[in-house]
Write an enzyme that holds these catalytic residues in place. Sequence first.
Site, PDB file in Angstrom:
ATOM      1  CB  SER A  84      -1.018  -0.115   1.297  1.00  0.00           C
ATOM      2  OG  SER A  84      -1.961   0.811   1.201  1.00  0.00           O
ATOM      3  CD1 TRP A 125      -7.605   3.302  -2.463  1.00  0.00           C
ATOM      4  CD2 TRP A 125      -9.495   4.487  -3.320  1.00  0.00           C
ATOM      5  NE1 TRP A 125      -7.570   4.860  -2.090  1.00  0.00           N
ATOM      6  CE2 TRP A 125      -8.816   5.187  -2.775  1.00  0.00           C
ATOM      7  CE3 TRP A 125     -10.371   4.790  -4.104  1.00  0.00           C
ATOM      8  CZ2 TRP A 125      -9.061   6.495  -2.467  1.00  0.00           C
ATOM      9  CZ3 TRP A 125     -10.699   5.953  -4.015  1.00  0.00           C
ATOM     10  CH2 TRP A 125     -10.266   6.994  -3.074  1.00  0.00           C
ATOM     11  CG  HIS A 174      -5.403  -2.293   0.009  1.00  0.00           C
ATOM     12  ND1 HIS A 174      -4.614  -2.138  -1.110  1.00  0.00           N
ATOM     13  CD2 HIS A 174      -5.111  -1.919   0.896  1.00  0.00           C
ATOM     14  CE1 HIS A 174      -3.684  -1.270  -0.778  1.00  0.00           C
ATOM     15  NE2 HIS A 174      -3.987  -0.835   0.578  1.00  0.00           N
TER      16      HIS A 174
END
Length: 655
Positions: free
Chosen positions: A508, A599, A636
């Site tokens: 991330s 995202w 994620h």
Amino acid sequence: MKRISLIIQALLIPVIVSAAGADTVRVLSIGNSFSQDAVEQNLHEIAAERGHIFIIGNLYIGGCTLERHYKNAIEDVADYQYRKVGFDGVLVNHPGYTLREALGDEKWDVVSFQQFSGKSGLPGSFEPFIRELILYVKLRTDGDVKLCWHQTWAYDPHSVNGDFPIYGSDCERMYKAIVDASAGVCEKYGLQVIPVGTAVQNLRPSYEYNITRDGYHLSTGTGRYLAALTWYESITGESSVGCRYRPYGVSEERAAAIQEAVHSAVVSPYRKNPVVVPRKTTYDETEVPGYTLPDALAMSDGRRVRSVRQWENERRPELLELFTREEYGRSPGKPENMSFELLESGDAFGGLAVRKQVRVRYGQRKNDYLTLLLYVPKNADGPVPAFLGINFKGNPAVADDPAILMPESGKISGYGVYEFSDRAAESGRWCAEKVLSAGYALATFDRADVDPDFDDNFCNGVHGMYPAPGPDGWGTIAGWAWGLSRALDYLETDPLVDASRVAVIGHSRLGKTALWAGATDTRFAMVISNDSGCGGAAISRRSFGETVSVINHSFPHWFCDNFNKYNDNEAALPFDQHELVALIAPRPVYVASASEDLWADPAGEGISAEEAAKVYALWGRRAVGRIGRHIRPGGHDITDYDWTLYLQFADRWLK
């Protein structure tokens, strides 16, 4: 000098004084560091933009309670710093003042009281001190003076302030207690509320990471601007919406959200009305705008890059400078006088590994160090390759190992905010035993050891060691990458690790960090980006999922200020993220995504890998297979499946 007349405004907005047509408004705060946040900067400038002059006095003692203010008053104790902003807007500090002297210094229009923040939601702590202070002030001021209550704010959800447990370390609970206490004291004594606490709570849904600088004091940009606007609108009755003044670092969009949060708070001081800023984004491929990617092999003067030598000597430095100046910012080099201290060592995982915990000191201040947790396969035949990455929630969360040291309390308090986690809470993301069994060392440290992850205008963490960054100064992503290089400095000294075979890895926001660390420090032998998204491996021009505008407004501390030029303006970027991946060439790089993690734009990350391969092709057959890529089913995260593929990739290139 014309006196300020009290007026009553329609719309049920309580007005303290009318600044319309007035020469001067004089405001005195009997406060502490929270009034310092609120009135010493921006308030004079806001008034000037509206055509008024504010004379501002702040009677400052850090952490001062109502009880101490009361005792200072009756004993005439001269231990205040009387901090005054005059006609010229210049702040001058006058030490050794009494409350009596400050009250007599000007013919004040407004005088405010407040409680120490930790007790601000405890109305029992107000008495009898607030009653006596009100009487004391009334006897020494003009009868027209308006007395106010500065409603302070709740701490951040992950604040480590020692008084937060009074409220169960619950931001919402603290806010409710502050609101109830301030409403009660204002009703009892006829005080006018200045609802900074409600304005803060209104803004939190959109800018949670930007409001404080240490978990409780306001950030020098967003937070202090919000507080000053609240004071101005409460005092004058003039809506803050449309105020043209905004301090450096506060974007036009954020200023508009702040003004809305403030105005709503003044209208309804005891009821929050969250401001939610809509973010333009898409998850639909048909809505991706048309775009043309910059050619990684085209020099800025139009020449084609046709050789490894030309890439390394001309194009790579050119691109690196563009990314540095326009996105990540300029970082300092290796600090002088670094030191390494072994804090603890022992066997781990039933004898599978040797554990070391090392303090890597990078500065001279008390908390200028990171604690590196290192596991090395036991009885390895010589130095081993290693994976190095930053963790999100502290070393104890990385593995099921009770010997991992907890952060020192002083270190945690230096973070300002800290997300406490159970031991081994993130062990599934690190798969330590799997990595060790494959013959690799594993090294990690907490991100907050280098830079706590919130916007404080670059005062905390490693940024505090250096002058404030300019438009091309380093952001938090670059700060974390700098920290990875300092950890590698230590690994170069450890005889159990082959520092020439270290893979830097991140997930991330820390995947963005790993890519930038790999681009800027060529000592890293391999780079792994896991779900890094915007500002990492994803193509910015696609405007898919998280966009440049969204990331800059949500996390303004991550990148340099110059990156804001490309909010909703990605086509103007002089590069795109495929060229960041290309900067790692010819070293192996792995770009991983997850199918449901829209995202982070998995398709855009894949395009970066494909485009970067054109640069790797300069090395011919030598570089074949050096770009790894997979899209894992799911969301994620970084999982055992991901690690399996990373280890296979590392086996090919690091062994």
